[in-house]
Design a protein around this motif. Sequence first.
Motif, PDB file in Angstrom:
ATOM      1  N   ILE A 158     -75.195 -22.057  29.561  1.00  0.00           N
ATOM      2  CA  ILE A 158     -74.654 -23.015  28.593  1.00  0.00           C
ATOM      3  C   ILE A 158     -73.157 -23.258  28.784  1.00  0.00           C
ATOM      4  O   ILE A 158     -72.686 -24.398  28.748  1.00  0.00           O
ATOM      5  N   PHE A 159     -72.400 -22.195  29.029  1.00  0.00           N
ATOM      6  CA  PHE A 159     -70.936 -22.324  29.020  1.00  0.00           C
ATOM      7  C   PHE A 159     -70.294 -22.245  30.403  1.00  0.00           C
ATOM      8  O   PHE A 159     -69.073 -22.252  30.510  1.00  0.00           O
ATOM      9  N   SER A 160     -71.097 -22.208  31.446  1.00  0.00           N
ATOM     10  CA  SER A 160     -70.545 -22.185  32.801  1.00  0.00           C
ATOM     11  C   SER A 160     -70.041 -23.570  33.200  1.00  0.00           C
ATOM     12  O   SER A 160     -70.758 -24.571  33.068  1.00  0.00           O
ATOM     13  N   GLU A 161     -68.807 -23.622  33.677  1.00  0.00           N
ATOM     14  CA  GLU A 161     -68.231 -24.895  34.120  1.00  0.00           C
ATOM     15  C   GLU A 161     -68.971 -25.437  35.330  1.00  0.00           C
ATOM     16  O   GLU A 161     -69.180 -26.651  35.462  1.00  0.00           O
ATOM     17  N   LYS A 162     -69.422 -24.542  36.213  1.00  0.00           N
ATOM     18  CA  LYS A 162     -70.160 -24.969  37.399  1.00  0.00           C
ATOM     19  C   LYS A 162     -71.474 -25.632  37.019  1.00  0.00           C
ATOM     20  O   LYS A 162     -71.845 -26.667  37.586  1.00  0.00           O
ATOM     21  N   LYS A 165     -70.738 -29.114  35.576  1.00  0.00           N
ATOM     22  CA  LYS A 165     -70.378 -30.094  36.612  1.00  0.00           C
ATOM     23  C   LYS A 165     -71.609 -30.511  37.412  1.00  0.00           C
ATOM     24  O   LYS A 165     -71.753 -31.681  37.765  1.00  0.00           O
ATOM     25  N   ARG A 166     -72.494 -29.543  37.657  1.00  0.00           N
ATOM     26  CA  ARG A 166     -73.688 -29.855  38.446  1.00  0.00           C
ATOM     27  C   ARG A 166     -74.603 -30.814  37.685  1.00  0.00           C
ATOM     28  O   ARG A 166     -75.174 -31.741  38.266  1.00  0.00           O
ATOM     29  N   LEU A 167     -74.746 -30.595  36.381  1.00  0.00           N
ATOM     30  CA  LEU A 167     -75.602 -31.462  35.581  1.00  0.00           C
ATOM     31  C   LEU A 167     -75.035 -32.874  35.451  1.00  0.00           C
ATOM     32  O   LEU A 167     -75.774 -33.840  35.307  1.00  0.00           O
ATOM     33  N   ASN A 168     -73.697 -32.980  35.513  1.00  0.00           N
ATOM     34  CA  ASN A 168     -73.047 -34.282  35.360  1.00  0.00           C
ATOM     35  C   ASN A 168     -72.670 -34.898  36.708  1.00  0.00           C
ATOM     36  O   ASN A 168     -71.962 -35.901  36.745  1.00  0.00           O
ATOM     37  N   LYS A 174     -81.459 -43.321  31.803  1.00  0.00           N
ATOM     38  CA  LYS A 174     -81.265 -43.100  30.374  1.00  0.00           C
ATOM     39  C   LYS A 174     -82.611 -42.881  29.688  1.00  0.00           C
ATOM     40  O   LYS A 174     -83.547 -43.649  29.865  1.00  0.00           O
ATOM     41  N   GLY A 175     -82.680 -41.797  28.916  1.00  0.00           N
ATOM     42  CA  GLY A 175     -83.911 -41.473  28.193  1.00  0.00           C
ATOM     43  C   GLY A 175     -84.845 -40.574  28.962  1.00  0.00           C
ATOM     44  O   GLY A 175     -85.852 -40.112  28.408  1.00  0.00           O
ATOM     45  N   SER A 176     -84.533 -40.316  30.258  1.00  0.00           N
ATOM     46  CA  SER A 176     -85.384 -39.425  31.046  1.00  0.00           C
ATOM     47  C   SER A 176     -85.164 -37.976  30.613  1.00  0.00           C
ATOM     48  O   SER A 176     -84.184 -37.655  29.933  1.00  0.00           O
ATOM     49  N   ILE A 177     -86.063 -37.114  31.008  1.00  0.00           N
ATOM     50  CA  ILE A 177     -85.953 -35.690  30.660  1.00  0.00           C
ATOM     51  C   ILE A 177     -84.644 -35.111  31.185  1.00  0.00           C
ATOM     52  O   ILE A 177     -83.939 -34.387  30.469  1.00  0.00           O
ATOM     53  N   LYS A 178     -84.293 -35.451  32.425  1.00  0.00           N
ATOM     54  CA  LYS A 178     -83.059 -34.940  33.024  1.00  0.00           C
ATOM     55  C   LYS A 178     -81.828 -35.430  32.264  1.00  0.00           C
ATOM     56  O   LYS A 178     -80.868 -34.672  32.076  1.00  0.00           O
ATOM     57  N   SER A 186     -74.238 -31.015  27.472  1.00  0.00           N
ATOM     58  CA  SER A 186     -72.851 -31.437  27.241  1.00  0.00           C
ATOM     59  C   SER A 186     -72.428 -31.186  25.801  1.00  0.00           C
ATOM     60  O   SER A 186     -71.292 -30.775  25.533  1.00  0.00           O
ATOM     61  N   GLU A 187     -73.355 -31.433  24.869  1.00  0.00           N
ATOM     62  CA  GLU A 187     -73.051 -31.192  23.452  1.00  0.00           C
ATOM     63  C   GLU A 187     -72.836 -29.701  23.195  1.00  0.00           C
ATOM     64  O   GLU A 187     -71.971 -29.317  22.393  1.00  0.00           O
ATOM     65  N   LEU A 188     -73.622 -28.861  23.855  1.00  0.00           N
ATOM     66  CA  LEU A 188     -73.458 -27.410  23.708  1.00  0.00           C
ATOM     67  C   LEU A 188     -72.180 -26.938  24.387  1.00  0.00           C
ATOM     68  O   LEU A 188     -71.434 -26.107  23.851  1.00  0.00           O
ATOM     69  N   TYR A 189     -71.933 -27.485  25.571  1.00  0.00           N
ATOM     70  CA  TYR A 189     -70.743 -27.103  26.347  1.00  0.00           C
ATOM     71  C   TYR A 189     -69.466 -27.466  25.596  1.00  0.00           C
ATOM     72  O   TYR A 189     -68.427 -26.809  25.753  1.00  0.00           O
TER      73      TYR A 189
END
Length: 313
Positions: A158-162, A165-168, A174-178, A186-189
């Motif tokens: 949840i809180f790893s910067e790596k 960055k990988r997810l973003n 838009k709206g897909s599972i990914k 991002s909201e948790l981060y």
Amino acid sequence: MAGISAALLVFLFSKIHFQSVIKVIVKANIIYFFWAFISMGVIYVVCLYRWKMLLDAQDIKVPFKRVLRAFSGGIFFSLFPASIVGGDVARSVDLGMHTKRHEMVVATVLLDRLSGFVGLVIVAIASLAFGARFIDEKVIYYADFFLLILLSVILVVIFSEKVNKRLNRREHKKGSIKDIIRSLHSELYFFRSKPLVLVLNVFYSIIIQAGSSLTTYFILLCLNSGIKIYYPFIINPIVTVISMLPSIGGLGPRDLSSVSFYTKVGLTKDVALAQSLLSFALIVVVGLIGGIIYVFTLHHRRLQPDKADNGIK
């Protein structure tokens, strides 16, 4: 899920005489049971304030009464199949529809649950450190170690910067599972930038988990078990995690794990099962109170449509 609860209870009562459990409950000290009820009530109040703190940190401006309604609905729906998950979904949907900020609300619910898990592990490890000389069963050490490893992995993800960055790194449809996973992460981060909120949330969580263990201790006292206070603080966090398995309000998994662990520290099976059933009874009572609050405000909310626009009243 209801089948899981039923199957586990049938298995337990095939090993433990139902009449002996009833005899233990009938002899219960009502004063200690009352204090267990008060303790559980205080726990839910602190849980409510813990969630409200996360909502405020996300700048979700919702009146306290509205948060209370969603929270009460979550308590009520946690009594049904899916247990704690059902309750979290209920309050996420309820407040998400009100504020129109679904992902942010879901993030606060998930982080609220995560901070509770952090507090649970801290109480479990601290209690085991102080009471290690009283515990001979290695399975309890293994269980606490597993909880610590699981928590560490979740916090890193949840809180790893790596990881963030990988997810973003790339755009997702838009709206897909990914895309939903990326947005939710991002909201948790985001809360990484709110260390004071996280610290206070963990502090509240420690109080909540310690209070939960104290509630169990009061129930054991009302059953004249003679158990030492440090045992519930060591065992209760493990039982709490197991009770999150799909079931009706934890019924079944909680009972089986309570019997398994408490008999290892000297309790008889009938007393251990009686304690678990009385704990469930308290959960049902509090859940019904939450349901009453939720239902009695439902008509009022329908008469007065939500005026929230992006969480602003």
